[in-house]
Design a protein around this motif. Structure first.
Motif, mmCIF file in Angstrom:
data_model
loop_
_atom_site.group_PDB
_atom_site.id
_atom_site.type_symbol
_atom_site.label_atom_id
_atom_site.label_comp_id
_atom_site.label_asym_id
_atom_site.label_seq_id
_atom_site.Cartn_x
_atom_site.Cartn_y
_atom_site.Cartn_z
ATOM 1 N N ASN A 104 0.853 -1.230 -0.089
ATOM 2 C CA ASN A 104 0.007 -0.180 -0.037
ATOM 3 C C ASN A 104 0.914 1.397 -0.062
ATOM 4 O OD1 ASN A 104 0.911 -0.055 2.711
ATOM 5 N ND2 ASN A 104 -1.105 -0.406 3.833
ATOM 6 N N ASP A 167 1.391 -5.331 7.361
ATOM 7 C CA ASP A 167 0.861 -3.987 7.713
ATOM 8 C C ASP A 167 -0.495 -4.193 8.711
ATOM 9 O OD1 ASP A 167 -0.170 -1.437 8.345
ATOM 10 O OD2 ASP A 167 -0.450 -0.776 6.280
ATOM 11 N N THR A 169 -2.211 -2.495 10.257
ATOM 12 C CA THR A 169 -3.249 -1.517 9.969
ATOM 13 C C THR A 169 -4.250 -1.653 8.767
ATOM 14 O OG1 THR A 169 -2.351 0.150 8.572
ATOM 15 C CG2 THR A 169 -1.733 0.322 10.647
ATOM 16 N N GLU A 170 -3.846 -2.896 8.013
ATOM 17 C CA GLU A 170 -5.075 -3.165 6.951
ATOM 18 C C GLU A 170 -5.556 -4.515 7.432
ATOM 19 O OE1 GLU A 170 -5.636 -1.816 4.133
ATOM 20 O OE2 GLU A 170 -3.929 -0.556 3.588
ATOM 21 N N ASP A 172 -7.888 -6.596 6.893
ATOM 22 C CA ASP A 172 -8.699 -7.805 6.341
ATOM 23 C C ASP A 172 -7.286 -9.067 6.056
ATOM 24 O OD1 ASP A 172 -10.316 -9.640 4.988
ATOM 25 O OD2 ASP A 172 -10.716 -8.255 3.297
ATOM 26 N N VAL A 178 -1.809 -7.440 3.460
ATOM 27 C CA VAL A 178 -0.532 -6.530 2.779
ATOM 28 C C VAL A 178 0.537 -6.535 3.083
ATOM 29 C CG1 VAL A 178 -0.197 -3.907 2.423
ATOM 30 C CG2 VAL A 178 -2.450 -4.615 2.497
#
Length: 509
Positions: A104, A167, A169-170, A172, A178
């Motif tokens: 990302n 990551d 914070t992502e 799913d 990610v």
């Protein structure tokens, strides 16, 4: 004549179904595009790299770990970590590779890696027990990690696919983790496939492929058919019986590579009958290893005398064992069993085993059937139960006696991983329920020992003790089998660790 037409119809129907289920989406088949479809033998319903045991996220090039295993010389080497050091084996300084970004675009820095490792340990007890991390401090691209006890081999644990850096914070994790790898998730259909697109910002150079599909089919024959029909470019573990035919196909290459895997008969030591060492010895004696290698694996395996292939420095020379039907009968007699009216029994109770197996590794159900037949000749009733997720089932259920199971025993070129995971009371793969104070002390001693020569000596001790106690039976070391279109696919490498598959170097003509 009718039978011939029927077989032809079944073959055509199989090819049609495979074309429908395994082919790339229409929009990914544009002429001239650089894409491949790899067909794997384990289906997965989740891509969560820190929890899922199919390791698809790492194998498909979505995620990476801090430390990489060199498949050639079995040494660990930098990957997302640039370097690591410790003076006492307990306080570690890890310098992260600079300039790495997640798919990302966010930077992979110390804070992100700290959050990723902490999330992995929170959601996976296996990783928590394997890493033994007490605390992590992050400062820019530097990590300060303290393990709960001195742990000289700590960096090798960071090779494990479930320590993949993502990551967090992502959120799913199941459908679209990610990571930092050369391929990002485009879409995921649980149980069917994950579609991937090239991540142009990949730190080690953008992938040569524009996209890829990592698809699943647990039917070995169907995987072979997929290669023949053209719906797959690379097939992992095709049906052994089809190898000779595949090798005759123009533009197809079959590779059979030795690996670090063992097929074993896992014994549930919580079951009353298997708490008797003579019963365990009888089970071990009943396994006709050479016959299984010759008939089921067609020679693409090595007979196992223990968990580690004979080429490893920590594989000891084992004392010779009694094997065969009569040896098994003698062991059972020592355990107090006798054959009455064709039924092996003790105090009027028949000896029965519930044997688990799973089809994702096509040879395991066949091994189970051979064992069932041989045990039946001694009057032992063996009931076979097919399961889908062996690790989950064995951990959650204790109503089974035996399992034909396959495990990587030295994926980091060291014995510590397997011995800790399989025989330590806190081991993530200790499905047998082994809890032996002497064995645990030896493993703890191994964990605190530095230097391969010293570690190998202790590992040999442990392997000999496990053999003496017959805590599991080891059947064979299977080769990794891969068939692929060599007239299309470039730079494919059959990994001995089975960890690294879709890489940035993989290409097509």
């Amino acid at each position: 004549m009718f039978k011939g037409y029927k077989l032809l119809f079944v073959f055509i129907l199989s090819v049609f179904i495979l074309s429908a289920c395994s082919s790339e989406p229409a929009e990914q088949q544009a002429e001239g595009s650089k894409k491949v479809n790899l067909l794997f033998n384990f289906a997965t319903s989740s891509l969560d790299p820190n929890v899922n045991t199919s390791y698809v996220s790492l194998r498909a090039g979505i995620t990476e770990t801090l430390v990489h295993l060199n498949d050639t010389d079995l040494t660990i080497e930098p990957w997302l970590a640039e370097s690591w050091e410790s003076q006492d084996g307990q306080l570690w300084t890890i310098e992260l590779r600079k300039g790495v970004t997640f798919q990302n675009g966010k930077p992979m820095d110390g804070a992100a890696v700290k959050a990723s490792l902490e999330r992995a340990m929170k959601d996976s007890l296996a990783i928590k027990n394997a890493l033994r991390i007490e605390s992590i401090e992050a400062d820019a691209n530097t990590l300060k990690i303290k393990t709960a006890v001195p742990f000289p081999e700590f960096p090798s644990e960071l090779v494990h696919p479930n320590t993949s850096i993502i990551d967090v914070t992502e959120a799913d994790f199941d459908n679209k983790p990610v990571g930092t790898g050369p391929f990002a998730v485009s879409s995921f259909t649980p149980g069917t496939a994950v579609d991937l697109v090239r991540y142009d910002g990949y730190w080690n150079g953008a992938a040569k492929l524009e996209a890829a599909r990592f698809s699943f089919n647990e039917d070995a024959n169907a995987r072979s058919l997929a290669l023949q029909s053209g719906t797959a470019d690379i097939v992992f573990r095709p049906e052994v019986e089809t190898l000779a035919n595949l090798e005759t196909l123009p533009g197809v290459k079959v590779e059979s590579t030795s690996t670090f895997r063992v097929h074993q008969m896992t014994m549930n030591l919580e079951r009353k009958s298997l708490q008797d060492i003579h019963v365990r010895k009888a089970v071990d004696a009943l396994i006709d290893r050479q016959s299984i290698v010759d008939t089921i694996l067609r020679g693409h395996a090595e007979v196992a005398t223990g968990p580690f292939p004979s080429t490893f420095s920590f594989a000891p020379d084992y004392p010779e064992k009694k094997t065969g039907m009569e040896a098994a009968r003698a062991y059972l007699q020592e355990a107090g069993y006798s054959e009455v009216d064709g039924i092996m029994q003790k105090n009027g109770e028949p000896l029965t085993f519930k044997l688990l197996t799973y089809s994702a590794r096509a040879d395991l159900p066949l091994i189970a059937q051979v064992f069932q037949s041989d045990a039946g000749q001694l009057g032992i009733d063996v009931q076979i139960q097919q399961i889908e997720l062996p690790e989950e089932y064995m951990a959650a259920n204790r109503d089974w006696d035996l399992t034909t199971y396959s495990n990587l025993t030295a994926p980091r070129g060291d014995a510590g991983y397997y011995l800790n995971a399989t025989y330590h009371p806190n081991g993530a793969l200790n499905f047998s329920g082994a809890d032996d104070a002497h064995l645990t002390a030896l493993i703890d001693k191994l964990n605190a020992t530095v230097g391969q020569e010293k570690r190998s000596a202790i590992a040999e001790q442990i392997a000999l003790y496990v053999d003496e106690q017959v805590y599991n039976s080891f059947i064979l070391h299977p080769n990794t089998l891969v068939a692929y279109k060599s007239d299309k696919v470039l730079n494919w490498v059959t990994s001995r660790s089975e960890y690294y598959m879709l890489t940035n170097e993989l290409d097509v003509k």
